[in-house]
Design an enzyme around this catalytic site. Structure first.
Site, PDB file in Angstrom:
ATOM      1  N   ARG A 126      31.897  38.887  42.193  1.00 13.06           N
ATOM      2  CA  ARG A 126      33.137  39.639  41.981  1.00 13.06           C
ATOM      3  C   ARG A 126      33.170  40.830  42.936  1.00 13.06           C
ATOM      4  O   ARG A 126      32.943  41.978  42.546  1.00 13.06           O
ATOM      5  CB  ARG A 126      33.233  40.096  40.516  1.00 13.06           C
ATOM      6  CG  ARG A 126      33.506  38.948  39.536  1.00 13.06           C
ATOM      7  CD  ARG A 126      34.944  38.477  39.652  1.00 13.06           C
ATOM      8  NE  ARG A 126      35.250  37.337  38.818  1.00 13.06           N
ATOM      9  CZ  ARG A 126      35.703  37.403  37.562  1.00 13.06           C
ATOM     10  NH1 ARG A 126      35.842  38.575  36.979  1.00 13.06           N
ATOM     11  NH2 ARG A 126      35.999  36.318  36.894  1.00 13.06           N
ATOM     12  N   GLN A 131      37.763  37.876  46.439  1.00 13.87           N
ATOM     13  CA  GLN A 131      38.859  37.796  45.475  1.00 13.87           C
ATOM     14  C   GLN A 131      39.758  36.579  45.701  1.00 13.87           C
ATOM     15  O   GLN A 131      40.159  35.906  44.756  1.00 13.87           O
ATOM     16  CB  GLN A 131      39.692  39.073  45.513  1.00 13.87           C
ATOM     17  CG  GLN A 131      39.046  40.244  44.801  1.00 13.87           C
ATOM     18  CD  GLN A 131      39.923  41.480  44.815  1.00 13.87           C
ATOM     19  OE1 GLN A 131      40.878  41.580  45.574  1.00 13.87           O
ATOM     20  NE2 GLN A 131      39.589  42.438  43.977  1.00 13.87           N
ATOM     21  N   ASP A 134      38.230  33.335  44.350  1.00 17.79           N
ATOM     22  CA  ASP A 134      37.706  33.452  42.984  1.00 17.79           C
ATOM     23  C   ASP A 134      38.388  32.414  42.089  1.00 17.79           C
ATOM     24  O   ASP A 134      39.466  32.649  41.541  1.00 17.79           O
ATOM     25  CB  ASP A 134      37.955  34.880  42.469  1.00 17.79           C
ATOM     26  CG  ASP A 134      37.332  35.121  41.104  1.00 17.79           C
ATOM     27  OD1 ASP A 134      36.911  34.147  40.443  1.00 17.79           O
ATOM     28  OD2 ASP A 134      37.274  36.292  40.686  1.00 17.79           O
ATOM     29  N   SER A 137      39.117  33.453  38.328  1.00 14.22           N
ATOM     30  CA  SER A 137      40.295  34.298  38.098  1.00 14.22           C
ATOM     31  C   SER A 137      41.585  33.507  38.219  1.00 14.22           C
ATOM     32  O   SER A 137      42.494  33.642  37.398  1.00 14.22           O
ATOM     33  CB  SER A 137      40.300  35.470  39.079  1.00 14.22           C
ATOM     34  OG  SER A 137      39.255  36.373  38.787  1.00 14.22           O
ATOM     35  N   TYR A 234      32.235  41.787  33.935  1.00 15.83           N
ATOM     36  CA  TYR A 234      32.149  40.975  32.726  1.00 15.83           C
ATOM     37  C   TYR A 234      31.718  41.832  31.532  1.00 15.83           C
ATOM     38  O   TYR A 234      31.112  42.887  31.688  1.00 15.83           O
ATOM     39  CB  TYR A 234      31.139  39.843  32.905  1.00 15.83           C
ATOM     40  CG  TYR A 234      31.513  38.829  33.948  1.00 15.83           C
ATOM     41  CD1 TYR A 234      32.387  37.787  33.653  1.00 15.83           C
ATOM     42  CD2 TYR A 234      30.998  38.914  35.242  1.00 15.83           C
ATOM     43  CE1 TYR A 234      32.733  36.853  34.602  1.00 15.83           C
ATOM     44  CE2 TYR A 234      31.337  37.973  36.211  1.00 15.83           C
ATOM     45  CZ  TYR A 234      32.201  36.943  35.886  1.00 15.83           C
ATOM     46  OH  TYR A 234      32.548  36.019  36.838  1.00 15.83           O
TER      47      TYR A 234
END
Length: 382
Positions: A126, A131, A134, A137, A234
């Site tokens: 992360r 990003q 990912d 996500s 997390y």
């Protein structure tokens, strides 16, 4: 380089690892692309669209994988005895496999023995650079949206307040448990539908995020909760005492709710039980609980993964698995772009093949096997 895209064969998997949009871009990188016939049908993509994008449509997995140097998958390939086709045995030695592999030590050993360089995209760190690749996500965002849509379909009243000549119907009370990517999207979607939304999360940063979306925050806060988040964003496992105090606050709130959306996951662990049997029993008949965490065992004590159940007091519990797969066209589009971003980030334009430096943080994070050996720290020493 020949890139193979397979039809997903694992139960309830409706997504595909490449779309006509990403196929065109992969071909522009100097590759040939082979897509197994029927790979995109569950996502609303007929074979003809792949052919129009420039891909070869292969008759079966063996034909698609013949000579492939790169294999794109959503889920881990089937091994011997797991299904109709031993996909793992068909992947050429030396090929790079990219997907959400959810590998354990035995699976990683199998990839290494087969000479496959396996990359598990769900392990991407992360960090800002990662990003756009990912996959957790992108898929969680859609899962949060779909959870609310499913709740609306199962709920026997309406989300918004409705004022009619015959009387007024109150807005639904919606409680979202867990304010990660899925939870925040669930909050936003429930608000758009007109619900009266509240939410909870143990992570300290989540309180302001919840409020920023127009929902009210519900939860127990103490010194321990101030450190309830990992560096990767997390939720951390907290003490039994904290969960007991949190449960008291949540139990009083759940009894007043029409809809509860559960999204709480702890990385690498079974999902925590947040809604007990007693909490379910306290809810009104006709209420709906949606358990997005069913794949990891579920946040609700009565969840039966993969099923919709009706409790003795008339509460519907939706424990479906593979929530992104319930909105496959959008999920495939985002997932395919995640994989494309990963490829283009580590692509050698001159050699026209992946160039993944072993010391890169992203590469280290996702690489399970390389050169016939298990290299991921979590598995190499297991």
């Amino acid at each position: 380089m020949r890139v193979a895209v397979l039809r997903e064969r694992r139960a309830a998997e409706t997504r595909v690892a490449a779309t006509p949009e990403t196929v065109k871009k992969i071909i522009a990188m100097g590759c040939t692309v082979s897509v197994e016939a029927g790979a995109g049908l569950s996502s609303g993509i007929p074979d003809a669209q792949y052919a129009e994008a420039g891909a070869e449509v292969a008759a079966d997995a063996a034909a698609a994988l013949a000579g492939a140097g790169l294999v794109l998958k959503v889920r881990a390939p089937l091994g011997a005895g797991e299904g109709e086709v031993d996909e793992l045995a068909l992947i050429p030695r030396g090929a790079v496999l990219i997907g959400t592999l959810q590998a354990d030590k035995a699976m990683a050993d199998a990839y290494a023995a087969a000479g496959i360089d396996a990359c598990a995209m769900e392990l991407a760190p992360r960090i800002t650079r990662a990003q756009s690749m990912d996959v957790l996500s992108s898929q969680a965002n859609l899962a949060g949206y779909r959870a609310v849509v499913e709740a609306a379909g199962a709920f026997d009243k309406a989300f918004p307040m409705l004022m009619t000549a015959a009387g007024t119907i109150s807005a639904a009370n919606v409680f979202v448990m867990g304010a990660g990517v899925a939870g925040l999207q669930a909050i936003a979607t429930a608000r758009r539908l007109g619900g009266r939304v509240s939410a909870t999360d143990v992570r300290p940063a989540a309180k302001e995020e919840i409020k920023s979306l127009g929902a009210s925050f519900v939860g127990y806060e103490d010194e321990e909760s101030k450190a309830a988040q990992t560096a990767g964003g997390y939720a951390k496992q907290l003490s039994a005492n904290f969960y007991a105090e949190q449960a008291k606050v949540v139990a009083a709130h759940i009894a007043k709710q029409d809809i509860v959306i559960c999204t709480a996951l702890v990385q690498g662990r079974k999902a925590p039980i947040l809604v007990t049997e007693a909490m379910v029993a306290s809810m009104k008949p006709g209420s709906v609980i949606v358990d997005i965490a069913a794949d990891a065992g579920g946040n609700v004590a009565v969840t039966q993964p993969g099923q919709e159940t009706l409790t003795a007091n008339g509460v519907k519990v939706l424990g479906f698995t593979n929530w992104p797969g319930r909105i496959p066209a959008a999920a495939s589009a985002l997932y395919a772009r995640n994989l494309l971003t990963f490829l283009t980030t580590f692509w050698d334009k001159e050699a026209k093949k992946p160039a993944m430096p072993a010391d890169d943080d992203i590469v280290k994070g996702v690489t399970l096997t390389r050169g016939g050996a298990v290299v991921h720290p979590s598995l190499a020493s297991a």
